[in-house]
Design an enzyme around this catalytic site. Structure first.
Site, PDB file in Angstrom:
ATOM      1  N   GLU A   1       0.807  -1.223   0.000  1.00 17.61           N
ATOM      2  CA  GLU A   1       0.000   0.000   0.000  1.00 17.61           C
ATOM      3  C   GLU A   1       0.839   1.272   0.000  1.00 17.61           C
ATOM      4  O   GLU A   1       0.277   2.369   0.016  1.00 17.61           O
ATOM      5  CB  GLU A   1      -0.912   0.010   1.226  1.00 17.61           C
ATOM      6  CG  GLU A   1      -1.786  -1.221   1.396  1.00 17.61           C
ATOM      7  CD  GLU A   1      -2.855  -1.356   0.335  1.00 17.61           C
ATOM      8  OE1 GLU A   1      -3.343  -0.310  -0.150  1.00 17.61           O
ATOM      9  OE2 GLU A   1      -3.211  -2.499  -0.007  1.00 17.61           O
TER      10      GLU A   1
ATOM     11  N   ASP B   1     -13.173  -0.789  -4.611  1.00 21.30           N
ATOM     12  CA  ASP B   1     -14.060  -1.914  -4.349  1.00 21.30           C
ATOM     13  C   ASP B   1     -14.062  -2.931  -5.477  1.00 21.30           C
ATOM     14  O   ASP B   1     -14.376  -4.103  -5.268  1.00 21.30           O
ATOM     15  CB  ASP B   1     -15.505  -1.423  -4.172  1.00 21.30           C
ATOM     16  CG  ASP B   1     -15.655  -0.388  -3.084  1.00 21.30           C
ATOM     17  OD1 ASP B   1     -14.721  -0.233  -2.267  1.00 21.30           O
ATOM     18  OD2 ASP B   1     -16.708   0.286  -3.060  1.00 21.30           O
TER      19      ASP B   1
ATOM     20  N   ASP C   1     -15.689  -7.617  -1.536  1.00 22.44           N
ATOM     21  CA  ASP C   1     -15.259  -6.410  -2.223  1.00 22.44           C
ATOM     22  C   ASP C   1     -13.744  -6.332  -2.109  1.00 22.44           C
ATOM     23  O   ASP C   1     -13.151  -6.722  -1.093  1.00 22.44           O
ATOM     24  CB  ASP C   1     -15.888  -5.174  -1.583  1.00 22.44           C
ATOM     25  CG  ASP C   1     -17.389  -5.082  -1.802  1.00 22.44           C
ATOM     26  OD1 ASP C   1     -17.908  -5.798  -2.674  1.00 22.44           O
ATOM     27  OD2 ASP C   1     -18.036  -4.288  -1.083  1.00 22.44           O
TER      28      ASP C   1
ATOM     29  N   HIS D   1     -15.624  -2.584   4.805  1.00 14.07           N
ATOM     30  CA  HIS D   1     -14.249  -2.645   4.296  1.00 14.07           C
ATOM     31  C   HIS D   1     -13.199  -2.383   5.372  1.00 14.07           C
ATOM     32  O   HIS D   1     -13.480  -1.778   6.407  1.00 14.07           O
ATOM     33  CB  HIS D   1     -14.095  -1.658   3.146  1.00 14.07           C
ATOM     34  CG  HIS D   1     -15.078  -1.891   2.044  1.00 14.07           C
ATOM     35  ND1 HIS D   1     -15.579  -0.871   1.253  1.00 14.07           N
ATOM     36  CD2 HIS D   1     -15.674  -3.034   1.602  1.00 14.07           C
ATOM     37  CE1 HIS D   1     -16.434  -1.377   0.375  1.00 14.07           C
ATOM     38  NE2 HIS D   1     -16.508  -2.683   0.567  1.00 14.07           N
TER      39      HIS D   1
ATOM     40  N   ASP E   1     -10.257  -0.584   5.102  1.00 16.16           N
ATOM     41  CA  ASP E   1      -9.340   0.553   4.987  1.00 16.16           C
ATOM     42  C   ASP E   1      -9.737   1.789   5.783  1.00 16.16           C
ATOM     43  O   ASP E   1      -9.167   2.864   5.595  1.00 16.16           O
ATOM     44  CB  ASP E   1      -9.082   0.918   3.519  1.00 16.16           C
ATOM     45  CG  ASP E   1     -10.340   1.107   2.696  1.00 16.16           C
ATOM     46  OD1 ASP E   1     -11.444   0.961   3.254  1.00 16.16           O
ATOM     47  OD2 ASP E   1     -10.225   1.385   1.490  1.00 16.16           O
TER      48      ASP E   1
ATOM     49  N   ASN F   1      -9.193   7.225   5.850  1.00 20.42           N
ATOM     50  CA  ASN F   1      -9.088   6.600   4.536  1.00 20.42           C
ATOM     51  C   ASN F   1      -8.148   7.411   3.650  1.00 20.42           C
ATOM     52  O   ASN F   1      -8.568   8.161   2.775  1.00 20.42           O
ATOM     53  CB  ASN F   1     -10.494   6.509   3.925  1.00 20.42           C
ATOM     54  CG  ASN F   1     -10.574   5.590   2.744  1.00 20.42           C
ATOM     55  OD1 ASN F   1     -10.685   6.032   1.611  1.00 20.42           O
ATOM     56  ND2 ASN F   1     -10.519   4.297   2.989  1.00 20.42           N
TER      57      ASN F   1
ATOM     58  N   HIS G   1      -8.501   6.675  -0.278  1.00 23.90           N
ATOM     59  CA  HIS G   1      -8.121   5.297  -0.602  1.00 23.90           C
ATOM     60  C   HIS G   1      -9.241   4.621  -1.385  1.00 23.90           C
ATOM     61  O   HIS G   1      -8.996   3.955  -2.399  1.00 23.90           O
ATOM     62  CB  HIS G   1      -7.800   4.522   0.678  1.00 23.90           C
ATOM     63  CG  HIS G   1      -7.117   3.208   0.443  1.00 23.90           C
ATOM     64  ND1 HIS G   1      -7.787   2.003   0.497  1.00 23.90           N
ATOM     65  CD2 HIS G   1      -5.825   2.902   0.153  1.00 23.90           C
ATOM     66  CE1 HIS G   1      -6.927   1.023   0.262  1.00 23.90           C
ATOM     67  NE2 HIS G   1      -5.734   1.533   0.045  1.00 23.90           N
ATOM     68  N   CYS G   2     -10.488   4.813  -0.949  1.00 21.16           N
ATOM     69  CA  CYS G   2     -11.630   4.240  -1.660  1.00 21.16           C
ATOM     70  C   CYS G   2     -11.724   4.755  -3.094  1.00 21.16           C
ATOM     71  O   CYS G   2     -12.051   3.998  -4.011  1.00 21.16           O
ATOM     72  CB  CYS G   2     -12.928   4.591  -0.943  1.00 21.16           C
ATOM     73  SG  CYS G   2     -13.126   3.861   0.682  1.00 21.16           S
TER      74      CYS G   2
END
Length: 348
Positions: A11, A109, A180, A228, A230, A287, A332-333
Site C-alpha cells: 500500500e 471496491d 469487495d 471494508h 481501509d 481513509n 483510498h476508496c
C-alpha cells in the site's frame, strides 16, 4: 514482451499509475434485499429508501475535488486514469433479481491488484456489478499490454445470501465466494482479508487459491464487522501502521502487525454529509492514500491526524473530499493503485 502495466505489492511503495473514480451518474439503487441488508440496514425499508440520483450539487462538488486529486497526482508524476462514463439509466437483470446503478466513485471496491495480477472481485451488493463494467475497457487495455487478469466466479447473489435479521458481521451468508476488493490490504507476501459483511469466509478461501502459495491470506475476524478494512488498518510503510482505536485491540490485532510501530488514530472531525443518512462514520477520515512512504493524501480538515503523521516523518498532501461520508469513501476508496515501484517482499 514489455513489463506488465499492473504491478503493486503493498500500500505504500512509490505510486506510478492510479485509477481515480467518478461521481458522475451516482445514485442510490432501487430498494432490494442486498442494499437494505448491507448499506441501508438501519431503519430503512423498501418504502423509505431514498432511491434515485444524488443531488446535482453533491455530484458536482465531488467531481471538482476528484479532479483536484487527479491534478495533484499528475503534478507528482503519477499517471492517472478514469473509468468510462456511467449510464444513469442502466438496469441489471438476472434470473433472480433486478437492480439499477449505484456509486462509481470507488474503484477500490472493484478490483484487487496483487503483484502483476488484476483480480475482478465478486462484489457483495448487487447494484455494484454495473460499476465493474465501467472498468472493462481499461482492464482490457492492461491485459493487451501484458497484465494478468482474472475474475472471481461471478456470484449469483440470491436472496438467501443476505440475512438482515442477524447482527452486523453475520449478514453475508457463505453460499459462494464474495468479497469487495476493499476488504483486502496488501503487505507484500501477506494479504489481510477482513471477514465482514463485505467479504465472507468462502471469499478468503477463493482468494488464497487464486494468488497461490507465494502469498498467505490472513482472514481477520472480529475487527470491523460492517464492510471494508481501509478505515480500520492503514499500513503506511514497513513497520508503521495507522489503527482505529475503537475497533482494533490486542486480542484482534493481526499477529503480523504485533511488532509494528502503531499510530492510534485520534478523534476525527466530522466533515458532515448530505441527506439524512451517511454511508460512513467520521472515521472515513482515516481513509488516506499513500503516494510513497513519506507522502500521503489526507483530508486537510483532520489536523490532529496530520500532526501524528508528520511526527513520523510522513508529509501530507492536504486535499478535500467533502462528501466522503455521503458517498462512503475517502481517498483510498476513490483510487485503485495499478502500479507502484518496488518488489515483492515479506514484512514479518
Amino acid at each position: 514482451m514489455s513489463p506488465s502495466p499492473v504491478s503493486a505489492h503493498n500500500e505504500w511503495d512509490p505510486l506510478e499509475e492510479v485509477v481515480v473514480g467518478s461521481a458522475v451518474g451516482a445514485r442510490i439503487p432501487r430498494a432490494e434485499r442486498s442494499i437494505l441488508t448491507l448499506d441501508y440496514h438501519d431503519g430503512f425499508t423498501a418504502e423509505t429508501l431514498p432511491s434515485g440520483p444524488y443531488p446535482a450539487d453533491v455530484v458536482e462538488k465531488t467531481e471538482e475535488e476528484l479532479q483536484a486529486l487527479c491534478d495533484a497526482l499528475t503534478g507528482l508524476g503519477v499517471t492517472v486514469r478514469r473509468p468510462a462514463a456511467a449510464d444513469p439509466q442502466a438496469v441489471l437483470r438476472t434470473g433472480l433479481w433486478e437492480t439499477d446503478g449505484y456509486l462509481d466513485h470507488a474503484p477500490r471496491d472493484v478490483a484487487l491488484v496483487v503483484g502483476d495480477l488484476l483480480i475482478d472481485a465478486p462484489m457483495v451488493v448487487r447494484g455494484r456489478a454495473l460499476k465493474q463494467a465501467l472498468y472493462k475497457d481499461l482492464f482490457t487495455e492492461y491485459f493487451n499490454r501484458g497484465a494478468r487478469w482474472i475474475s472471481a466466479p461471478r456470484p449469483k447473489l440470491p436472496d438467501e445470501t443476505y440475512r438482515p435479521e442477524l447482527p452486523e458481521g453475520r449478514r453475508l451468508a457463505d453460499l459462494e465466494p464474495l468479497f469487495d476488493a476493499a476488504n483486502v490490504i496488501r503487505l507484500g507476501t501477506d494479504l489481510l482479508y477482513q471477514v465482514s459483511d463485505g467479504g465472507n469466509e468462502l471469499g478468503a478461501r477463493w482468494l488464497q487459491e487464486a494468488v497461490g502459495s507465494r502469498y498467505t491470506v490472513h482472514p481477520c475476524r472480529n475487527l470491523y464487522t460492517s464492510l471494508h478494512i481501509d478505515t480500520t488498518i492503514v499500513p503506511l510503510r514497513p513497520g508503521l501502521v495507522l489503527l482505529h482505536p475503537e475497533r482494533v485491540n490486542e486480542e484482534n490485532l493481526p499477529p503480523i502487525l504485533s511488532s509494528w510501530d502503531k499510530i492510534w488514530c485520534p478523534e476525527l472531525n466530522d466533515i458532515g454529509h448530505a441527506g439524512s443518512f451517511p454511508v460512513n462514520s467520521p472515521w472515513i477520515g482515516m481513509n488516506i492514500l499513500s503516494v510513497r512512504p513519506d507522502l500521503v493524501v489526507a483530508d486537510h480538515r483532520q489536523p490532529e491526524l496530520i500532526k501524528l503523521l508528520e511526527a513520523k516523518g510522513i508529509d501530507v498532501l492536504p486535499l478535500s473530499l467533502s462528501h466522503a461520508r455521503t458517498f462512503g469513501g475517502g481517498f483510498h476508496c476513490a483510487t485503485l493503485d495499478v502500479r507502484r515501484t518496488g518488489t515483492l517482499e515479506t514484512y514479518r
